[in-house]
Write an enzyme that holds these catalytic residues in place. Sequence first.
Site, PDB file in Angstrom:
ATOM      1  N   LYS A  41       0.862  -1.193   0.000  1.00  0.00           N
ATOM      2  CA  LYS A  41       0.000   0.000   0.000  1.00  0.00           C
ATOM      3  C   LYS A  41       0.883   1.222   0.000  1.00  0.00           C
ATOM      4  O   LYS A  41       1.841   1.309   0.776  1.00  0.00           O
ATOM      5  CB  LYS A  41      -0.881  -0.011   1.259  1.00  0.00           C
ATOM      6  CG  LYS A  41      -1.878   1.127   1.339  1.00  0.00           C
ATOM      7  CD  LYS A  41      -3.217   0.732   0.778  1.00  0.00           C
ATOM      8  CE  LYS A  41      -4.121   1.914   0.451  1.00  0.00           C
ATOM      9  NZ  LYS A  41      -3.772   2.663  -0.754  1.00  0.00           N
ATOM     10  N   LYS A  67       4.640   2.603   8.532  1.00  0.00           N
ATOM     11  CA  LYS A  67       3.448   3.406   8.838  1.00  0.00           C
ATOM     12  C   LYS A  67       2.214   2.517   8.967  1.00  0.00           C
ATOM     13  O   LYS A  67       1.432   2.652   9.905  1.00  0.00           O
ATOM     14  CB  LYS A  67       3.253   4.419   7.703  1.00  0.00           C
ATOM     15  CG  LYS A  67       2.229   5.486   8.001  1.00  0.00           C
ATOM     16  CD  LYS A  67       2.100   6.446   6.825  1.00  0.00           C
ATOM     17  CE  LYS A  67       3.445   7.047   6.447  1.00  0.00           C
ATOM     18  NZ  LYS A  67       3.319   8.039   5.362  1.00  0.00           N
ATOM     19  N   LYS A 101       5.370   1.960  -2.807  1.00  0.00           N
ATOM     20  CA  LYS A 101       5.298   3.350  -3.268  1.00  0.00           C
ATOM     21  C   LYS A 101       5.599   3.386  -4.751  1.00  0.00           C
ATOM     22  O   LYS A 101       6.287   2.497  -5.268  1.00  0.00           O
ATOM     23  CB  LYS A 101       6.328   4.212  -2.515  1.00  0.00           C
ATOM     24  CG  LYS A 101       6.016   5.691  -2.520  1.00  0.00           C
ATOM     25  CD  LYS A 101       5.011   6.076  -1.442  1.00  0.00           C
ATOM     26  CE  LYS A 101       4.611   7.527  -1.540  1.00  0.00           C
ATOM     27  NZ  LYS A 101       3.832   7.967  -0.368  1.00  0.00           N
ATOM     28  N   THR A 122      -5.231  13.024   5.701  1.00  0.00           N
ATOM     29  CA  THR A 122      -3.871  13.126   6.230  1.00  0.00           C
ATOM     30  C   THR A 122      -3.768  14.318   7.184  1.00  0.00           C
ATOM     31  O   THR A 122      -3.204  14.209   8.282  1.00  0.00           O
ATOM     32  CB  THR A 122      -2.853  13.216   5.072  1.00  0.00           C
ATOM     33  OG1 THR A 122      -3.082  12.100   4.209  1.00  0.00           O
ATOM     34  CG2 THR A 122      -1.430  13.172   5.581  1.00  0.00           C
ATOM     35  N   ASN A 165      -2.382  19.099  -0.720  1.00  0.00           N
ATOM     36  CA  ASN A 165      -3.433  18.346  -0.052  1.00  0.00           C
ATOM     37  C   ASN A 165      -3.189  18.318   1.456  1.00  0.00           C
ATOM     38  O   ASN A 165      -4.082  18.626   2.250  1.00  0.00           O
ATOM     39  CB  ASN A 165      -3.481  16.916  -0.622  1.00  0.00           C
ATOM     40  CG  ASN A 165      -4.423  16.034   0.171  1.00  0.00           C
ATOM     41  OD1 ASN A 165      -4.113  15.624   1.281  1.00  0.00           O
ATOM     42  ND2 ASN A 165      -5.591  15.769  -0.370  1.00  0.00           N
ATOM     43  N   SER A 177      -7.399   5.474   3.414  1.00  0.00           N
ATOM     44  CA  SER A 177      -7.263   4.694   2.178  1.00  0.00           C
ATOM     45  C   SER A 177      -7.639   3.230   2.435  1.00  0.00           C
ATOM     46  O   SER A 177      -8.288   2.587   1.610  1.00  0.00           O
ATOM     47  CB  SER A 177      -5.819   4.757   1.665  1.00  0.00           C
ATOM     48  OG  SER A 177      -5.665   5.805   0.747  1.00  0.00           O
TER      49      SER A 177
HETATM   50  P1  NAD Z   1       0.747  18.010  -2.996  1.00  0.00           P
HETATM   51  O1  NAD Z   1       1.323  17.811  -4.328  1.00  0.00           O
HETATM   52  O2  NAD Z   1      -0.738  18.102  -2.860  1.00  0.00           O
HETATM   53  O3  NAD Z   1       1.359  19.325  -2.315  1.00  0.00           O
HETATM   54  C1  NAD Z   1       2.726  19.522  -2.131  1.00  0.00           C
HETATM   55  C2  NAD Z   1       2.950  20.959  -1.673  1.00  0.00           C
HETATM   56  O4  NAD Z   1       4.319  21.134  -1.376  1.00  0.00           O
HETATM   57  C3  NAD Z   1       2.588  21.985  -2.739  1.00  0.00           C
HETATM   58  O5  NAD Z   1       1.971  23.089  -2.102  1.00  0.00           O
HETATM   59  C4  NAD Z   1       3.949  22.399  -3.285  1.00  0.00           C
HETATM   60  O6  NAD Z   1       3.947  23.705  -3.811  1.00  0.00           O
HETATM   61  C5  NAD Z   1       4.771  22.310  -2.017  1.00  0.00           C
HETATM   62  N1  NAD Z   1       6.201  22.197  -2.262  1.00  0.00           N
HETATM   63  C6  NAD Z   1       6.861  21.470  -3.182  1.00  0.00           C
HETATM   64  N2  NAD Z   1       8.187  21.665  -3.074  1.00  0.00           N
HETATM   65  C7  NAD Z   1       8.365  22.517  -2.031  1.00  0.00           C
HETATM   66  C8  NAD Z   1       9.501  23.094  -1.418  1.00  0.00           C
HETATM   67  N3  NAD Z   1      10.716  22.841  -1.847  1.00  0.00           N
HETATM   68  N4  NAD Z   1       9.292  23.917  -0.365  1.00  0.00           N
HETATM   69  C9  NAD Z   1       8.053  24.179   0.066  1.00  0.00           C
HETATM   70  N5  NAD Z   1       6.947  23.663  -0.468  1.00  0.00           N
HETATM   71  C10 NAD Z   1       7.105  22.860  -1.514  1.00  0.00           C
HETATM   72  O7  NAD Z   1       1.323  16.819  -2.095  1.00  0.00           O
HETATM   73  P2  NAD Z   1       0.733  16.255  -0.747  1.00  0.00           P
HETATM   74  O8  NAD Z   1      -0.120  15.105  -1.059  1.00  0.00           O
HETATM   75  O9  NAD Z   1       0.202  17.385   0.078  1.00  0.00           O
HETATM   76  O10 NAD Z   1       2.063  15.649  -0.074  1.00  0.00           O
HETATM   77  C11 NAD Z   1       2.936  16.440   0.712  1.00  0.00           C
HETATM   78  C12 NAD Z   1       3.776  15.546   1.599  1.00  0.00           C
HETATM   79  O11 NAD Z   1       2.917  14.756   2.417  1.00  0.00           O
HETATM   80  C13 NAD Z   1       4.671  14.548   0.872  1.00  0.00           C
HETATM   81  O12 NAD Z   1       5.833  14.341   1.638  1.00  0.00           O
HETATM   82  C14 NAD Z   1       3.826  13.294   0.864  1.00  0.00           C
HETATM   83  O13 NAD Z   1       4.613  12.126   0.706  1.00  0.00           O
HETATM   84  C15 NAD Z   1       3.226  13.395   2.244  1.00  0.00           C
HETATM   85  N6  NAD Z   1       2.018  12.600   2.447  1.00  0.00           N
HETATM   86  C16 NAD Z   1       0.932  12.759   1.664  1.00  0.00           C
HETATM   87  C17 NAD Z   1      -0.215  12.014   1.913  1.00  0.00           C
HETATM   88  C18 NAD Z   1      -1.485  12.208   1.146  1.00  0.00           C
HETATM   89  O14 NAD Z   1      -2.485  11.627   1.535  1.00  0.00           O
HETATM   90  N7  NAD Z   1      -1.515  13.012   0.113  1.00  0.00           N
HETATM   91  C19 NAD Z   1      -0.226  11.079   2.967  1.00  0.00           C
HETATM   92  C20 NAD Z   1       0.904  10.954   3.762  1.00  0.00           C
HETATM   93  C21 NAD Z   1       2.026  11.722   3.498  1.00  0.00           C
END
Ligand code: NAD
Length: 408
Positions: free
Chosen positions: A66, A90, A102, A186, A216, A350
């Site tokens: 997953k 996790k 992943k 999240t 997100n 999820s």
């Molecule tokens: P996303 O694509 O929706 O958003 C990412 C955000 O980070 C955007 O606002 C982007 O502009 C910003 N960003 C990118 N590079 C950057 C930088 N160098 N400095 C500052 N901001 C920057 O992605 P997401 O789903 O929100 O995921 C963000 C993090 O959370 C990742 O590490 C992801 O692995 C983790 N995560 C996501 C989920 C999920 O359900 N989406 C679950 C667990 C963990």
Amino acid sequence: MNAFENAQEQLKRAAAVAPIDPTLLNSLTVPEREVTVSIPVVMDDGSTRFFEGYRVQYSSARGPYKGGIRYHPQADINEVRALALWMTLKCAVAGMPMGGGKGGVVVDPKKLSRGELERLSRGFVGRLHLILGPEIDVPAPDMNTTPEIMAWMNDEYAKITGDKRGATFTGKPLDKGGSEGRSLATGMGGFFVFEALKNKLGLPAQMSIIIQGMGNVGGNAAKILQSEGHRIVAISDSQGGIMDESGLDIPAVEAYKKAHGSLKGFSAEAGRPSAREISNAELLELSCDVLVPSALENQITKENAPRIKAKVVLELANGPTTPEADDILFARGIPVIPDILANAGGVIVSTFEWEQNLKGEHWAESAVFTKLRNILSKEAGGVWQRAQALKTDLRRAAFVVALERLVK
Ligand code: NAD
């Protein structure tokens, strides 16, 4: 060190504070399977481009693999391996009946048209469908992958395999078999973990909060934390950030970003004299009660850890703190609520989505969040107790809890 080396180092550190079965540790030094694919995409101008993609299936000890799929120009196999290992831990720390995996595609999705993005997403499934499925591997969204992308992938999988249960991809839109609460999950999960630990951490009732990343995870966390009465004093995206000591109006920031594509110029707009622009590097080092990295890996390193002024770090991104930085923050008395616990809300909901799809059910949002809160409050409390008993940090404690469940 790359992200995978960091993840391996974290494993070693956890194994140094509690007796962990050496066979399990050996098994976690490499993924069970990893696949690299080349995805041909017919571009709008008629040419064909090839995009490199990966799926790493790290561990199936606890159930089907997953983990999300990331679209990013700097995606690489070591990053995907690290993320897949963290997913394994996790799912275990959250008590989910899932393994860890992943995916990633090397692409800047902002440079593709909607049609090109759809063909790329369907092409990814075309290349990998033989090793995906509700009982095999269940991907989800991650950076730059949206519910719409999950819907395309889900549809492609159903077309190729004839499996219409819709349980191979999670994070789908509601009308395509998605779960209530998944898009908020999240951020909401991070909030529940934080609520469970905030008194133990000695934090005040109303807090000043800084969030790196406004997608997100970061965007939703900002909204949830503000609606709970906390002050969001800085937030950023990949182009840079904004700060306002008196607190940012997050819905206004979000509307501005939607209209202009970034936060640049927000502070210059009339009526916001106390707001100013800051770089992502500056943002991490501002004073606040809670710093919430919600973007990329390796943001808090041995270079900036001595200057972090937050009282607590809540890791909603995966891998934002390096092992050396962990040590510096621990020595400085700054607790880090680790990613594998703090951002587990996404994979928990999820898993609920997968379960609903397999049973043909649709749960109310209140039921989803009640279950999520119960799971995370219990697991956060367990990790806290373990850290106290082992006299170690919360990351090592969370790893130990996860590793013990993996051994079982
Ligand atoms: P996303 O694509 O929706 O958003 C990412 C955000 O980070 C955007 O606002 C982007 O502009 C910003 N960003 C990118 N590079 C950057 C930088 N160098 N400095 C500052 N901001 C920057 O992605 P997401 O789903 O929100 O995921 C963000 C993090 O959370 C990742 O590490 C992801 O692995 C983790 N995560 C996501 C989920 C999920 O359900 N989406 C679950 C667990 C963990």
